[in-house]
Design a protein around this motif. Structure first.
Motif, PDB file in Angstrom:
ATOM      1  N   LYS A 205      49.292  44.511  35.006  1.00 36.84           N
ATOM      2  CA  LYS A 205      49.599  45.918  35.250  1.00 36.84           C
ATOM      3  C   LYS A 205      48.960  46.803  34.183  1.00 36.84           C
ATOM      4  O   LYS A 205      49.223  46.638  32.982  1.00 36.84           O
ATOM      5  CB  LYS A 205      51.112  46.150  35.268  1.00 36.84           C
ATOM      6  CG  LYS A 205      51.819  45.392  36.379  1.00 36.84           C
ATOM      7  CD  LYS A 205      51.251  45.783  37.747  1.00 36.84           C
ATOM      8  CE  LYS A 205      51.738  44.863  38.848  1.00 36.84           C
ATOM      9  NZ  LYS A 205      51.036  45.098  40.122  1.00 36.84           N
ATOM     10  N   ALA A 206      48.156  47.754  34.622  1.00 38.54           N
ATOM     11  CA  ALA A 206      47.421  48.618  33.700  1.00 38.54           C
ATOM     12  C   ALA A 206      48.366  49.472  32.856  1.00 38.54           C
ATOM     13  O   ALA A 206      48.093  49.736  31.681  1.00 38.54           O
ATOM     14  CB  ALA A 206      46.462  49.506  34.477  1.00 38.54           C
ATOM     15  N   THR A 207      49.489  49.905  33.448  1.00 34.17           N
ATOM     16  CA  THR A 207      50.413  50.765  32.687  1.00 34.17           C
ATOM     17  C   THR A 207      51.009  50.011  31.505  1.00 34.17           C
ATOM     18  O   THR A 207      51.232  50.593  30.440  1.00 34.17           O
ATOM     19  CB  THR A 207      51.537  51.259  33.614  1.00 34.17           C
ATOM     20  OG1 THR A 207      52.097  50.142  34.318  1.00 34.17           O
ATOM     21  CG2 THR A 207      51.013  52.269  34.617  1.00 34.17           C
ATOM     22  N   LEU A 208      51.250  48.716  31.678  1.00 39.65           N
ATOM     23  CA  LEU A 208      51.758  47.911  30.561  1.00 39.65           C
ATOM     24  C   LEU A 208      50.662  47.658  29.534  1.00 39.65           C
ATOM     25  O   LEU A 208      50.927  47.629  28.322  1.00 39.65           O
ATOM     26  CB  LEU A 208      52.306  46.578  31.087  1.00 39.65           C
ATOM     27  CG  LEU A 208      53.488  46.659  32.069  1.00 39.65           C
ATOM     28  CD1 LEU A 208      53.941  45.267  32.472  1.00 39.65           C
ATOM     29  CD2 LEU A 208      54.644  47.439  31.468  1.00 39.65           C
ATOM     30  N   PHE A 209      49.440  47.479  29.999  1.00 36.87           N
ATOM     31  CA  PHE A 209      48.322  47.272  29.071  1.00 36.87           C
ATOM     32  C   PHE A 209      48.135  48.489  28.165  1.00 36.87           C
ATOM     33  O   PHE A 209      47.805  48.348  26.986  1.00 36.87           O
ATOM     34  CB  PHE A 209      47.025  47.002  29.839  1.00 36.87           C
ATOM     35  CG  PHE A 209      46.984  45.674  30.543  1.00 36.87           C
ATOM     36  CD1 PHE A 209      47.866  44.659  30.212  1.00 36.87           C
ATOM     37  CD2 PHE A 209      46.053  45.426  31.542  1.00 36.87           C
ATOM     38  CE1 PHE A 209      47.831  43.439  30.851  1.00 36.87           C
ATOM     39  CE2 PHE A 209      46.004  44.203  32.192  1.00 36.87           C
ATOM     40  CZ  PHE A 209      46.904  43.214  31.843  1.00 36.87           C
ATOM     41  N   GLU A 210      48.314  49.688  28.721  1.00 35.14           N
ATOM     42  CA  GLU A 210      48.146  50.901  27.921  1.00 35.14           C
ATOM     43  C   GLU A 210      49.092  50.886  26.728  1.00 35.14           C
ATOM     44  O   GLU A 210      48.744  51.327  25.630  1.00 35.14           O
ATOM     45  CB  GLU A 210      48.401  52.146  28.785  1.00 35.14           C
ATOM     46  CG  GLU A 210      47.374  52.386  29.881  1.00 35.14           C
ATOM     47  CD  GLU A 210      46.025  52.824  29.350  1.00 35.14           C
ATOM     48  OE1 GLU A 210      45.916  53.144  28.148  1.00 35.14           O
ATOM     49  OE2 GLU A 210      45.050  52.828  30.136  1.00 35.14           O
ATOM     50  N   PHE A 293      40.177  46.748  32.813  1.00 36.37           N
ATOM     51  CA  PHE A 293      40.474  47.568  31.643  1.00 36.37           C
ATOM     52  C   PHE A 293      39.293  47.549  30.671  1.00 36.37           C
ATOM     53  O   PHE A 293      38.846  48.596  30.178  1.00 36.37           O
ATOM     54  CB  PHE A 293      41.739  47.022  30.968  1.00 36.37           C
ATOM     55  CG  PHE A 293      42.245  47.843  29.825  1.00 36.37           C
ATOM     56  CD1 PHE A 293      43.186  48.841  30.027  1.00 36.37           C
ATOM     57  CD2 PHE A 293      41.780  47.624  28.531  1.00 36.37           C
ATOM     58  CE1 PHE A 293      43.656  49.605  28.960  1.00 36.37           C
ATOM     59  CE2 PHE A 293      42.236  48.384  27.466  1.00 36.37           C
ATOM     60  CZ  PHE A 293      43.180  49.379  27.677  1.00 36.37           C
ATOM     61  N   ILE A 294      38.766  46.343  30.404  1.00 32.28           N
ATOM     62  CA  ILE A 294      37.625  46.206  29.486  1.00 32.28           C
ATOM     63  C   ILE A 294      36.380  46.864  30.076  1.00 32.28           C
ATOM     64  O   ILE A 294      35.640  47.577  29.388  1.00 32.28           O
ATOM     65  CB  ILE A 294      37.366  44.720  29.189  1.00 32.28           C
ATOM     66  CG1 ILE A 294      38.560  44.109  28.451  1.00 32.28           C
ATOM     67  CG2 ILE A 294      36.086  44.528  28.382  1.00 32.28           C
ATOM     68  CD1 ILE A 294      38.526  42.594  28.352  1.00 32.28           C
ATOM     69  N   PHE A 295      36.148  46.624  31.362  1.00 34.73           N
ATOM     70  CA  PHE A 295      34.965  47.158  32.048  1.00 34.73           C
ATOM     71  C   PHE A 295      34.916  48.678  31.930  1.00 34.73           C
ATOM     72  O   PHE A 295      33.902  49.261  31.525  1.00 34.73           O
ATOM     73  CB  PHE A 295      35.014  46.725  33.511  1.00 34.73           C
ATOM     74  CG  PHE A 295      33.917  47.283  34.369  1.00 34.73           C
ATOM     75  CD1 PHE A 295      32.695  46.660  34.469  1.00 34.73           C
ATOM     76  CD2 PHE A 295      34.117  48.447  35.107  1.00 34.73           C
ATOM     77  CE1 PHE A 295      31.687  47.167  35.276  1.00 34.73           C
ATOM     78  CE2 PHE A 295      33.122  48.969  35.912  1.00 34.73           C
ATOM     79  CZ  PHE A 295      31.901  48.318  35.990  1.00 34.73           C
ATOM     80  N   PHE A 296      36.006  49.339  32.255  1.00 39.78           N
ATOM     81  CA  PHE A 296      35.984  50.801  32.265  1.00 39.78           C
ATOM     82  C   PHE A 296      36.049  51.383  30.852  1.00 39.78           C
ATOM     83  O   PHE A 296      35.583  52.500  30.627  1.00 39.78           O
ATOM     84  CB  PHE A 296      37.117  51.329  33.151  1.00 39.78           C
ATOM     85  CG  PHE A 296      36.901  51.022  34.599  1.00 39.78           C
ATOM     86  CD1 PHE A 296      35.840  51.596  35.295  1.00 39.78           C
ATOM     87  CD2 PHE A 296      37.702  50.132  35.272  1.00 39.78           C
ATOM     88  CE1 PHE A 296      35.605  51.306  36.634  1.00 39.78           C
ATOM     89  CE2 PHE A 296      37.487  49.832  36.618  1.00 39.78           C
ATOM     90  CZ  PHE A 296      36.430  50.419  37.301  1.00 39.78           C
TER      91      PHE A 296
END
Length: 819
Positions: A205-210, A293-296
Motif C-alpha cells: 500500500k502506497a499510503t503506508l509506504f509514505e 514507488f521507486i520508479f516514480f
C-alpha cells in the motif's frame, strides 16, 4: 476535458517487476456493451488504435498515487497504471471510478472485494467494520505479528488492515516499541517486529509506504528488518547506510526537497534489493507498489534536476575545466552516468527533452575530453554515457561529429577517439572494445539514417566517415598484415609466409572485431566500401590473416571475402580474379589437410555458393588456375561440379561463336546467359588495352592516412606499455597433396602479369595463362601499395555520390542492403 488533460501513458508490470511503457494516448470513460459496464478506454495518439479497454469492476482495488497516477490489478499477476500529464485529468477519471464503485473521491484507495463467496457473504465489506488492532504494547507484539501474517492471503483483509494501520497512526507506535526493545535488548520482541514490518511492506500500500519511508521513520524500519529470526546475528544495515554509504554532492544541491527525494530513493532501493528476501512464487505480486514507488521517485528526481539548468550548467563547466582534479572529474562523470540511467524511467517525450537538454549544454564535447583520459574508470563511465546517447539518437551524434570535422583535426574527432579507445583496450577479453564496436556499428548503420528532400544523412555521413575515420579503423589491420622488412633474405623454396601475422591472442581478437565491422560495411555501404577496398587493395591484406594460427581470425578473414562474393558484383569478381585472391584461401584449405573442422566447411561452402549461383567469371578463374590442386578432393562434389559448369559454359560459348558471322569473330565475345550491361561489357573489353591508367577515383586522403603506421604506433603506445607482447614464432604450415601457392603482396603480380617470381599452380595447370619464366623463388615482391599500372588501374565502377544511385540498371541485381 481538454486533450492535454486526457493525455496519459499506459504502463504494465512485467515479470521482472519493471514497468513497461505500452504507449501514449487519450483516456475516456464510457459504457461498453460488450463488457456490460462502464470502462476505461485509452486510444493511441499516433493512430487512434485501442491501447487499453478495462471495465471498471466494482470489486477491483484502484489506487491513486502522487496526484497523477492510477494503479490497479486486472488479475493476480497483471498490474496496470495510468500516468496522467495533468492532475486535473487524473482527478476526473478517479471521480468516474469512485462513482462506479460508490466511493468518496477523497479516498486514495478503493476496497478490493475479490474474495470467496463464503467470505464475501460473511464479511459484507460494504458494512463490516475495520479490523480491530490490538493495543500497541510489548506484550501484544506476538499477537500483532500473528494478525499481520494471517491477512496476507486474503486481499480484502489486507485492505482492511492497511486502512486500520493508516487511520490509527499505528506504524509510528510500532517503531517507538522497536526503540524500546532495542534498548532493553528484547530479542524476542525484535523478532516479532521483523515479522510485523515485513508483513506491512507486503500489504503493498502506497499510503503506508509514505509513512514508513519518511525521514522520521525509515531508519527505524531498516532497524526492524535487521532482526531476521532465521539469522544468528542481526545484520548492520543502518551502519552501512549512515557510515559506509556516503552521499556525494558533485555540485551542492540547494533544493532540500530534491536532496530528500534522492536519499529516500537510495534507501528504499536498498530495502528492496538488499534487505528483503527474494519473494517466493506466492509473494511475487506483494511488492509491486514498492517497485512503482521507486520508479516514480526516479522520474521525479530526473525532472527536478533537468529543470535546474543552473545546476547542470555548473556540472558541465567543472567537467570540461582543465583545472578540475581527476577525483572530482571522476565523480562528475559517475553522476552523469547515474543521471542517464535514471532517465530511462522517463516517458518518451520527456526523455527526448532530457537528452536535448544535455546536448544543448554540451555533453558530446565533454565526453570527447573524458574519453581520452588515462583513468580507466572515467573512460568506462564515459563510454556508458555515450552508449545512452547513441541509443537515444544516432543522428544527433552524427551531426555533431560532422560539424566538428570542419573545425578539428582528424585525430581528435569524437568517432576517432572512440575507435582509438577500442584499439587500445587493455582488457584481455576486450570487453570495452566489444561495447565500442557495437556503438560504431549503430552509428554507421544506414538503416537508422534520415533522408530529407534537400539532404541525405546517409551520403553525407558515409563520405565523412570514409574520408576522416576509416583509415584509423583499418590502421591495426594494415599494420599487422604488412610485409617484413627482411623478406629479401628469405630462403629460396621456403614455405613459410613472409608476412607479419598476429600471433598475440589479444591482437587477433582486436583484428577480428575490426573485420566484423568491415564485413558489416560490405553488406551495407556498397559504393563507399567498394571504393575503399579497391584503392587500398584491402581484401589482399585481409587474406594474409588466413595464415594466422588463430582459426577464429582466419574464419573472420574468410567471412569478409564470402560477403564480398555474396554480393555477386562483377566489379568485385574482376578484382578478385585479376588479383588471384583465391590463392590464400586454397592454400588454407590444402594446409588444413584431411581435418574436418569449421575452416574446412567454411571454405567448401564458399566454393559451393559460387557453383550454385553459377558465377561464371569466378568459376572460370578457379578451374583454369586451381583445378589440378582441387580435383583430388572427392568427399564433396563441389569442385567436380565447378569443372562441369566450366565445361558447359565453354561449350555454349563455342556454339555461340560458331553461330555468328565470321566478320564478328575477331571481337572478344564473352557475354554469358546473364549478359552484362552493355557499357560494363565495353569496359571489360577495353580494360586490357588501357592497362596502367587508374580509373578509380581515389578516396580523399587526410594527413593521418598518408602515414597510418605512424598514427597506429602513436595510439598503440599505451597498450604496448601495459602488456608484454607474445613473441612466439608462428608454427610452420605444411602443405598437403604436394601443392602450395605463393601468396604475393605485389599488386603487379596480382594483375595476372608475368609470373616470373612465383612457383604457382597456375603455371603448372594452365600454361597458356602464364608466359613468364619458371623461377622457383618464393620471396614476396616488395611492393605493398599499388603503383600506377597495377590492379587498381584495372578496376572501374560508377562514381555515383550516393549508394542509392548505384547500378540501378544492372541486369543481375543484388539485394540492396542498407539502402
Amino acid at each position: 476535458m481538454s486533450d492535454t488533460r486526457r493525455r496519459v501513458k499506459v504502463y504494465t508490470l512485467n515479470e521482472d517487476r519493471q514497468w513497461d511503457d505500452r504507449g501514449t494516448g487519450h483516456v475516456s470513460s464510457s459504457y461498453v456493451e460488450r463488457l456490460k459496464g462502464m470502462s476505461l478506454l485509452v486510444r493511441a495518439e499516433s493512430d487512434g488504435s485501442l491501447l487499453l479497454e478495462s471495465k471498471i469492476n466494482p470489486n477491483t482495488a484502484y489506487q491513486k498515487q502522487q496526484d497523477t497516477l492510477i494503479v490497479w490489478s486486472e488479475a493476480e499477476n497483471y498490474d496496470l497504471a495510468l500516468s496522467f500529464q495533468e492532475k486535473a485529468g487524473c482527478d476526473e477519471i478517479w471521480e468516474k471510478i469512485c462513482q462506479v464503485q460508490g466511493k468518496d473521491p477523497s479516498v486514495e484507495v478503493t476496497q478490493d472485494l475479490i474474495e470467496s463467496e463464503e467470505e464475501h457473504i460473511e464479511e459484507m465489506p460494504e458494512t463490516s467494520p475495520l479490523i480491530d488492532l490490538p493495543t500497541c504494547e510489548l506484550n501484544k507484539l506476538e499477537e500483532i505479528a500473528d494478525l499481520v501474517t494471517s491477512v496476507l492471503s486474503s486481499p480484502i483483509r489486507r485492505e482492511k488492515l492497511a486502512l486500520a494501520l493508516e487511520n490509527e497512526g499505528y506504524i509510528k507506535k510500532l517503531l517507538h516499541l522497536f526503540q524500546v526493545c532495542e534498548n532493553l535488548e528484547n530479542t524476542e520482541g525484535l523478532h516479532h517486529l521483523y515479522e510485523i514490518i515485513r508483513g506491512i511492506l507486503f500489504l503493498n500500500k502506497a499510503t503506508l509506504f509514505e509513512v514508513m519511508f519518511s525521514d522520521e521513520c525509515i531508519m527505524d524500519v531498516v532497524g526492524c528488518l535487521e532482526y531476521d529470526p532465521s539469522l544468528a546475528q542481526p545484520k548492520r544495515h543502518r551502519e552501512f547506510l549512515t557510515k559506509t554509504a556516503k552521499f556525494k554532492e558533485v555540485i551542492p544541491i540547494t533544493d532540500s526537497e530534491l536532496r530528500q527525494k534522492i536519499h529516500q530513493t537510495y534507501r528504499v532501493q536498498y530495502i528492496q534489493d538488499i534487505i528483503l528476501p527474494t519473494p517466493s512464487v506466492f509473494e511475487e505480486n506483494f511488492l509491486s507498489t514498492l517497485t512503482s514507488f521507486i520508479f516514480f521517485n526516479k522520474v521525479e528526481i530526473v525532472s527536478m534536476l533537468q529543470e535546474d539548468e543552473k545546476f547542470l550548467s555548473e556540472v558541465f563547466a567543472q567537467l570540461t575545466d582543465e583545472a578540475t582534479d581527476d577525483d572530482k572529474r571522476c565523480e562528475l562523470v559517475n553522476f552523469f552516468k547515474e543521471f542517464c540511467a535514471f532517465s530511462q524511467t522517463l516517458q518518451p517525450q520527456n526523455r527526448d527533452a532530457f537528452f536535448k537538454t544535455l546536448a544543448k549544454l554540451g555533453i558530446l564535447p565533454a565526453l570527447e575530453i573524458v574519453m581520452g583520459m588515462d583513468d580507466l574508470q572515467v573512460r568506462s563511465a564515459a563510454t556508458d554515457i555515450f552508449s545512452y546517447l547513441v541509443e537515444f539518437s544516432p543522428s544527433m551524434v552524427r551531426e555533431f561529429v560532422m560539424q566538428e570535422a570542419q573545425q578539428s583535426d582528424d585525430d581528435i574527432l569524437l568517432i576517432n577517439v572512440v575507435i582509438e579507445q577500442m584499439i587500445c583496450d587493455t582488457d584481455p577479453e576486450l570487453g570495452g572494445a566489444v561495447q565500442l564496436m557495437g556503438l560504431l556499428r549503430t552509428l554507421i548503420d544506414p538503416e537508422n539514417m534520415l533522408a530529407t528532400a534537400n539532404k541525405t544523412e546517409k551520403s553525407e555521413f558515409l563520405n565523412f566517415f570514409y574520408n576522416h575515420c576509416m583509415h584509423v579503423l583499418t590502421a591495426p589491420l594494415l599494420a599487422n598484415t604488412a610485409q617484413e622488412k627482411g623478406e629479401k633474405d628469405a630462403v629460396v623454396g621456403s614455405t613459410k609466409s613472409n608476412t607479419i601475422c598476429p600471433d598475440n591472442y589479444q591482437t587477433a581478437q582486436l583484428l577480428a572485431l575490426i573485420l566484423e565491422l568491415l564485413t558489416f560495411c560490405v553488406e551495407h555501404h556498397t559504393y563507399h566500401i567498394k571504393n575503399y577496398i579497391m584503392n587500398k587493395d584491402l581484401l589482399r591484406r585481409v587474406l594474409v590473416l588466413m595464415n594466422s594460427k588463430h582459426t577464429f581470425l582466419a574464419l573472420c578473414a574468410l567471412r569478409f571475402m564470402r560477403r564480398i562474393i555474396g554480393l555477386k558484383d562483377e566489379f568485385y569478381n574482376r578484382y578478385i580474379t585479376k588479383g588471384n585472391l583465391f590463392e590464400p584461401v586454397i592454400n588454407a584449405l590444402l594446409d588444413n589437410g584431411t581435418r574436418y573442422n569449421l575452416l574446412n566447411s567454411a571454405v567448401i561452402e564458399l566454393f559451393e555458393f559460387i557453383r550454385v549461383e553459377d558465377i561464371k567469371s569466378l568459376i572460370a578463374h578457379i578451374v583454369e588456375n586451381f583445378y589440378n590442386a582441387l580435383e583430388s578432393i572427392e568427399y564433396v562434389q563441389t569442385f567436380k561440379g565447378l569443372k562441369t559448369k566450366y565445361e558447359q559454359e565453354k561449350d555454349r560459348q563455342t556454339q555461340k561463336l560458331n553461330s555468328v558471322p565470321s566478320i564478328l569473330r575477331s571481337n572478344r565475345f564473352r557475354r554469358d546467359a546473364r549478359a552484362l550491361e552493355e557499357d560494363e561489357e565495353m569496359w571489360f573489353n577495353e580494360d586490357e588495352e588501357e592497362e596502367g591508367e587508374a580509373v578509380v577515383p581515389p578516396v580523399e586522403k587526410s594527413k593521418q592516412e598518408d602515414d597510418f603506421p605512424d598514427s597506429y604506433e602513436k595510439f598503440m603506445e599505451t597498450k604496448k606499455a601495459k602488456e608484454s607482447e607474445d613473441k612466439e614464432n608462428l608454427p610452420k604450415r605444411t602443405s598437403a597433396g604436394g601443392f602450395k601457392f605463393t601468396f604475393s603482396h605485389s599488386a603487379s603480380a596480382a594483375n595476372g602479369a608475368n609470373g616470373a617470381n612465383s612457383k604457382s599452380v597456375a603455371a603448372q595447370t594452365s600454361p597458356a595463362s602464364s608466359n613468364g619464366s619458371s623461377s622457383k623463388s618464393t620471396a614476396l615482391a616488395p611492393a605493398v601499395t599499388a603503383p600506377k599500372g597495377s590492379l587498381v588501374g584495372l578496376v572501374d565502377y560508377p562514381d555515383d555520390e550516393d549508394d542509392d544511385e548505384e547500378e540501378e540498371t544492372s541486369p543481375r541485381k543484388r539485394p540492396r542492403l542498407g539502402s
